[in-house]
Design a protein around this motif. Structure first.
Motif, PDB file in Angstrom:
ATOM      1  N   ARG A   1      12.279  14.386   0.757  1.00  0.00           N
ATOM      2  CA  ARG A   1      12.297  14.969  -0.582  1.00  0.00           C
ATOM      3  C   ARG A   1      10.957  15.652  -0.823  1.00  0.00           C
ATOM      4  N   ARG A   2      10.990  16.941  -1.129  1.00  0.00           N
ATOM      5  CA  ARG A   2       9.748  17.676  -1.341  1.00  0.00           C
ATOM      6  C   ARG A   2       9.231  17.497  -2.756  1.00  0.00           C
ATOM      7  N   PRO A   3       7.899  17.618  -2.904  1.00  0.00           N
ATOM      8  CA  PRO A   3       6.890  17.868  -1.865  1.00  0.00           C
ATOM      9  C   PRO A   3       6.617  16.618  -1.036  1.00  0.00           C
ATOM     10  N   TRP A   4       6.299  16.801   0.260  1.00  0.00           N
ATOM     11  CA  TRP A   4       5.989  15.665   1.119  1.00  0.00           C
ATOM     12  C   TRP A   4       4.563  15.228   0.838  1.00  0.00           C
ATOM     13  N   LYS A   5       4.425  13.998   0.354  1.00  0.00           N
ATOM     14  CA  LYS A   5       3.108  13.494  -0.007  1.00  0.00           C
ATOM     15  C   LYS A   5       2.888  12.110   0.570  1.00  0.00           C
ATOM     16  N   CYS A   6       1.616  11.791   0.828  1.00  0.00           N
ATOM     17  CA  CYS A   6       1.247  10.440   1.233  1.00  0.00           C
ATOM     18  C   CYS A   6       1.597   9.492   0.099  1.00  0.00           C
ATOM     19  N   ARG A   7       2.195   8.368   0.449  1.00  0.00           N
ATOM     20  CA  ARG A   7       2.614   7.410  -0.566  1.00  0.00           C
ATOM     21  C   ARG A   7       1.447   6.598  -1.111  1.00  0.00           C
ATOM     22  N   ALA A   8       0.282   6.739  -0.496  1.00  0.00           N
ATOM     23  CA  ALA A   8      -0.902   6.019  -0.972  1.00  0.00           C
ATOM     24  C   ALA A   8      -1.842   6.948  -1.743  1.00  0.00           C
TER      25      ALA A   8
ATOM     26  N   GLU B   1       0.819  -1.212   0.000  1.00  0.00           N
ATOM     27  CA  GLU B   1       0.000   0.000   0.000  1.00  0.00           C
ATOM     28  C   GLU B   1       0.850   1.258   0.000  1.00  0.00           C
ATOM     29  N   ILE B   2       2.098   1.153   0.475  1.00  0.00           N
ATOM     30  CA  ILE B   2       2.946   2.347   0.566  1.00  0.00           C
ATOM     31  C   ILE B   2       4.247   2.202  -0.225  1.00  0.00           C
ATOM     32  N   GLY B   3       4.317   1.198  -1.097  1.00  0.00           N
ATOM     33  CA  GLY B   3       5.452   1.077  -2.002  1.00  0.00           C
ATOM     34  C   GLY B   3       6.795   1.026  -1.312  1.00  0.00           C
TER      35      GLY B   3
ATOM     36  N   HIS C   1      18.804   4.041   1.275  1.00  0.00           N
ATOM     37  CA  HIS C   1      19.388   4.944   0.291  1.00  0.00           C
ATOM     38  C   HIS C   1      18.620   6.255   0.305  1.00  0.00           C
ATOM     39  N   GLY C   2      19.329   7.359   0.155  1.00  0.00           N
ATOM     40  CA  GLY C   2      18.673   8.653   0.051  1.00  0.00           C
ATOM     41  C   GLY C   2      18.407   9.308   1.388  1.00  0.00           C
ATOM     42  N   PRO C   3      17.527  10.304   1.412  1.00  0.00           N
ATOM     43  CA  PRO C   3      17.239  11.051   2.646  1.00  0.00           C
ATOM     44  C   PRO C   3      16.679  10.163   3.744  1.00  0.00           C
ATOM     45  N   SER C   4      16.761  10.638   4.979  1.00  0.00           N
ATOM     46  CA  SER C   4      16.252   9.892   6.124  1.00  0.00           C
ATOM     47  C   SER C   4      14.766   9.575   5.955  1.00  0.00           C
ATOM     48  N   ALA C   5      14.365   8.437   6.501  1.00  0.00           N
ATOM     49  CA  ALA C   5      12.959   8.038   6.456  1.00  0.00           C
ATOM     50  C   ALA C   5      12.261   8.510   7.722  1.00  0.00           C
ATOM     51  N   HIS C   6      11.128   9.155   7.551  1.00  0.00           N
ATOM     52  CA  HIS C   6      10.326   9.646   8.670  1.00  0.00           C
ATOM     53  C   HIS C   6       8.981   8.931   8.676  1.00  0.00           C
ATOM     54  N   PHE C   7       8.494   8.647   9.883  1.00  0.00           N
ATOM     55  CA  PHE C   7       7.205   7.969  10.046  1.00  0.00           C
ATOM     56  C   PHE C   7       6.105   9.016  10.130  1.00  0.00           C
ATOM     57  N   ALA C   8       4.974   8.752   9.486  1.00  0.00           N
ATOM     58  CA  ALA C   8       3.898   9.737   9.448  1.00  0.00           C
ATOM     59  C   ALA C   8       2.555   9.045   9.361  1.00  0.00           C
ATOM     60  N   LEU C   9       1.528   9.784   9.772  1.00  0.00           N
ATOM     61  CA  LEU C   9       0.141   9.346   9.625  1.00  0.00           C
ATOM     62  C   LEU C   9      -0.531  10.283   8.645  1.00  0.00           C
ATOM     63  N   CYS C  10      -1.090   9.730   7.565  1.00  0.00           N
ATOM     64  CA  CYS C  10      -1.802  10.567   6.607  1.00  0.00           C
ATOM     65  C   CYS C  10      -3.198  10.875   7.147  1.00  0.00           C
ATOM     66  N   PRO C  11      -3.543  12.160   7.316  1.00  0.00           N
ATOM     67  CA  PRO C  11      -4.878  12.495   7.840  1.00  0.00           C
ATOM     68  C   PRO C  11      -5.977  12.299   6.812  1.00  0.00           C
ATOM     69  N   TRP C  12      -5.603  12.129   5.547  1.00  0.00           N
ATOM     70  CA  TRP C  12      -6.587  12.018   4.477  1.00  0.00           C
ATOM     71  C   TRP C  12      -7.076  10.581   4.286  1.00  0.00           C
ATOM     72  N   CYS C  13      -6.125   9.629   4.187  1.00  0.00           N
ATOM     73  CA  CYS C  13      -6.526   8.239   3.962  1.00  0.00           C
ATOM     74  C   CYS C  13      -6.310   7.358   5.193  1.00  0.00           C
ATOM     75  N   GLY C  14      -5.631   7.899   6.216  1.00  0.00           N
ATOM     76  CA  GLY C  14      -5.451   7.173   7.474  1.00  0.00           C
ATOM     77  C   GLY C  14      -4.301   6.187   7.489  1.00  0.00           C
ATOM     78  N   LEU C  15      -3.538   6.079   6.404  1.00  0.00           N
ATOM     79  CA  LEU C  15      -2.447   5.120   6.372  1.00  0.00           C
ATOM     80  C   LEU C  15      -1.211   5.636   7.093  1.00  0.00           C
ATOM     81  N   ARG C  16      -0.610   4.757   7.904  1.00  0.00           N
ATOM     82  CA  ARG C  16       0.669   5.048   8.529  1.00  0.00           C
ATOM     83  C   ARG C  16       1.764   4.574   7.591  1.00  0.00           C
ATOM     84  N   GLN C  17       2.859   5.302   7.535  1.00  0.00           N
ATOM     85  CA  GLN C  17       3.847   5.054   6.500  1.00  0.00           C
ATOM     86  C   GLN C  17       5.157   5.746   6.812  1.00  0.00           C
ATOM     87  N   TRP C  18       6.187   5.408   6.005  1.00  0.00           N
ATOM     88  CA  TRP C  18       7.456   6.123   6.046  1.00  0.00           C
ATOM     89  C   TRP C  18       7.587   6.946   4.770  1.00  0.00           C
ATOM     90  N   ILE C  19       8.067   8.176   4.906  1.00  0.00           N
ATOM     91  CA  ILE C  19       8.335   9.019   3.745  1.00  0.00           C
ATOM     92  C   ILE C  19       9.736   9.603   3.897  1.00  0.00           C
TER      93      ILE C  19
END
Length: 226
Positions: A158-165, A65-67, A137-155
């Motif tokens: 790299r801007r723009p910060w977007k939900c991976r789902a 779900e979050i690639g 690989h790449g920038p640090s991974a941060h944990f987040a909760l998307c308020p739109w779809c409710g999925l918890r994920q790592w992003i």
């Protein structure tokens, strides 16, 4: 992959059954539990990948779900070259706005043993505490909760910060790293953003106590030198 006994010395991995799946180690099973507490869908060793170097690689988890690929690493398994190579190969290469299936391309995450205290990994008690991770690989991974779809994920940052789902903006949302201790590991209870203030207050109190102890020790040392 190895597990850790109470004295912290590596031993052979212990196959562990969880949720109908036989994992190669207890650490992998505990990561599966961690993902379940956050309602993150996972698949265990779903496919063998041929890397650009020609090497074959079987990542531990795919989070569809979050690639995101998740490679679980214990202290006695330091090699991460294949995870790094996969991360480079699957990262976004778009010119201009990202058109990948997931913002920034597929992510490759390294999952470590549990973090027990602020900035400290206690390998002797690796089956509980808070989840610890890093981007392969790449920038640090941060944990987040998307308020739109409710999925918890790592992003990544790299801007723009977007939900991976759902690809909606996370620019105004709280992002967390392992030292924030917001993601209980193993069979710990689930996390919600409401927990964050208490967690950060606890960390601040620990730091303040340590600084006060250092100050008091310095004062006594100064008096002794006089």
């Amino acid at each position: 992959m190895t597990d850790l006994p109470e004295d912290g010395q590596p031993i052979e991995a212990v196959p562990t059954v969880y949720s109908g799946t036989t994992f190669r180690s207890r650490l992998e099973a505990d990561w599966a539990r961690t993902l379940d507490t956050q309602s993150i869908l996972w698949r265990y060793e779903p496919e063998q990948i041929t890397l650009p170097s020609g090497a074959h690689y079987l990542p531990d988890f795919w989070l569809p779900e979050i690639g995101t690929w998740l490679e679980v690493k214990g202290p006695a398994t330091p090699r991460k070259e294949k995870a790094v190579e996969l991360g480079k190969a699957r990262a976004c290469r778009c010119d201009g706005p990202c058109a990948c299936a997931w913002p920034g391309g597929e992510m490759v995450l390294l999952g470590w043993v549990a973090e027990r205290t602020h900035g400290d990994i206690n390998v002797g008690r690796s089956r509980s505490g808070y989840a610890s991770w890093a981007a392969a690989h790449g920038p640090s991974a941060h944990f987040a909760l998307c308020p739109w779809c409710g999925l918890r994920q790592w992003i990544t940052l790299r801007r723009p910060w977007k939900c991976r789902a759902c690809r909606r903006s996370l620019e105004s949302e709280e992002l967390y790293q392992p030292h924030d201790r917001v993601l209980p590991f193993g069979s710990g209870s689930g996390w919600s953003p409401a927990d964050t203030a208490a967690i950060r207050r606890e960390i601040a109190e620990q730091i303040a106590e340590a600084e006060a102890a250092d100050s008091e020790r310095s004062r006594w040392e100064a008096l002794y030198e006089e």
